[in-house]
Design an enzyme around this catalytic site. Structure first.
Site, PDB file in Angstrom:
ATOM      1  N   LEU A  51       0.860  -1.185   0.000  1.00 48.76           N
ATOM      2  CA  LEU A  51       0.000   0.000   0.000  1.00 48.76           C
ATOM      3  C   LEU A  51       0.896   1.236   0.000  1.00 48.76           C
ATOM      4  O   LEU A  51       1.872   1.302   0.759  1.00 48.76           O
ATOM      5  CB  LEU A  51      -0.900   0.034   1.239  1.00 48.76           C
ATOM      6  N   ASP A  52       0.579   2.225  -0.833  1.00 49.22           N
ATOM      7  CA  ASP A  52       1.336   3.474  -0.860  1.00 49.22           C
ATOM      8  C   ASP A  52       1.278   4.164   0.504  1.00 49.22           C
ATOM      9  O   ASP A  52       0.313   3.973   1.264  1.00 49.22           O
ATOM     10  CB  ASP A  52       0.757   4.429  -1.904  1.00 49.22           C
ATOM     11  N   PRO A  53       2.285   4.995   0.843  1.00 48.63           N
ATOM     12  CA  PRO A  53       2.232   5.747   2.106  1.00 48.63           C
ATOM     13  C   PRO A  53       0.951   6.556   2.273  1.00 48.63           C
ATOM     14  O   PRO A  53       0.407   6.645   3.374  1.00 48.63           O
ATOM     15  CB  PRO A  53       3.464   6.653   2.019  1.00 48.63           C
ATOM     16  N   ALA A  55      -1.988   5.820   1.180  1.00 46.37           N
ATOM     17  CA  ALA A  55      -3.165   4.957   1.270  1.00 46.37           C
ATOM     18  C   ALA A  55      -3.392   4.440   2.682  1.00 46.37           C
ATOM     19  O   ALA A  55      -2.469   4.305   3.491  1.00 46.37           O
ATOM     20  CB  ALA A  55      -3.033   3.789   0.302  1.00 46.37           C
ATOM     21  N   ARG A 186      -3.178   4.976  -8.836  1.00 44.41           N
ATOM     22  CA  ARG A 186      -2.576   6.243  -9.274  1.00 44.41           C
ATOM     23  C   ARG A 186      -2.453   6.287 -10.799  1.00 44.41           C
ATOM     24  O   ARG A 186      -2.677   7.327 -11.416  1.00 44.41           O
ATOM     25  CB  ARG A 186      -1.197   6.422  -8.647  1.00 44.41           C
TER      26      ARG A 186
END
Length: 319
Positions: A51-53, A55, A186
């Site tokens: 998971l992206d930071p 998110a 994204r």
């Protein structure tokens, strides 16, 4: 992230199991894993899908020998609640990058937006963002991008089952995205903005589900620390039969279990399952591991053994 003391000595037996962490905005997935390692006091901890930071939401974390399941749990489809902002672009594709005005194209009407979201659905080639964890010669591409090095990532085939418009209050769009492994939301926002001609980026992203595991199973790191302090971790571990609900599941007898756990193929007749893909194998309600069919479709060979041959080991099917 909580900084309570580790509750287990390193000399204690490892905990084997599956957790669902409700990740907060800020830390990376690796940061979450590091926090769980420290809280539990063991090294073998891993996540099943980055998971992206920016998110939040569902991050599946495996403990002990269950880290061997990461490739199967990570292959499951995902569901997200995403907020896109139209009319601007971002160097990272989300709100953590440098923002720039879009092309100046007017923002779309609702119907045009809905049609553009529909064009994101289906099987497609998608190029991962330069600011991603995809490695280039062993180096995460985001590190190269931060140093302004050119990053050329190969496109990969992804599957977007649906991109459903929930609300549209220009310039913000709320979308529910159901997609397969490896899909970058994204990148979907960037594609949407290019299609509409106005630009777009992700302002907020929450993972609602990874495979069969949703937010109803998730806990924050603070809640996990409280369970550990109270000695009640076992009650929040996810039953493996639930976590692997996307795989065919088969029950075997004691002889087949011993053969399987010693690394030997098991005859198809012992299982009675579909002769394709991977199978989760259980004996007397206890998880043994993952097998896959050989080219003949007659034998199920062990891919990951998670139980001892003569006694149950690991989480039972029911808990």
């Amino acid at each position: 992230m909580p900084r309570g003391k580790a509750v287990r000595a390193n000399t204690s037996p490892e905990i084997d199991g599956i957790l669902v962490v409700d990740k907060e905005t800020g830390p990376t997935s690796h940061d979450v894993v590091a926090s769980v390692r420290r809280l539990i006091g063991q090294r073998r901890v891993g996540h099943c899908g980055t998971l992206d930071p920016l998110a939040t939401g569902v991050l599946v974390v495996c403990l002990g020998r269950y880290t061997r399941l990461s490739q199967w749990l990570g292959n499951e489809d995902k569901e997200y609640l995403a907020t896109f902002v139209l009319g601007q672009t971002s160097t990272t594709g989300d709100a953590q990058g440098e923002l720039a005005p879009g092309s100046g194209q007017p923002l779309p009407a609702t119907q045009a937006l809905r049609e553009a979201l529909g064009r994101l659905e289906g099987s497609r080639l998608q190029t991962p963002p330069a600011y991603s964890a995809v490695k280039v010669n062993g180096v995460p591409s985001y590190r190269l991008a931060r140093e302004h090095e050119a990053v050329a990532l190969a496109p990969r085939r992804v599957q977007v089952q649906s991109a459903e418009l929930l609300t549209y209050e220009p310039p913000q769009v709320t979308v529910r995205v159901h997609c397969g492994k490896g899909t970058y939301v994204r990148a979907l926002a960037d594609e949407l903005g290019a299609d509409l001609g106005c630009g777009a980026y992700v302002a907020a992203l929450r993972r609602l589900r990874a495979g069969a595991l949703g937010l109803d199973r998730a806990m924050t790191l603070k809640q996990l620390a409280a369970e550990l302090d109270g000695g009640t971790l076992q009650r929040v571990l996810v039953p493996v039969v639930e976590a692997l609900a996307g795989l065919p599941q088969a029950e075997v007898g004691s002889e087949a279990r011993r053969a399987f756990c010693h690394g030997n193929p098991v005859a198809a007749a012992d299982l009675g399952s579909e002769r394709a893909g991977s199978v989760a194998v259980f004996a007397d309600g206890v998880f043994c591991g993952i097998g896959s069919w050989d080219s003949s479709g007659r034998w199920l060979a062990p891919r990951a053994v998670l139980a001892d041959s003569d006694r149950a080991s690991g989480a039972a099917a029911g808990g």
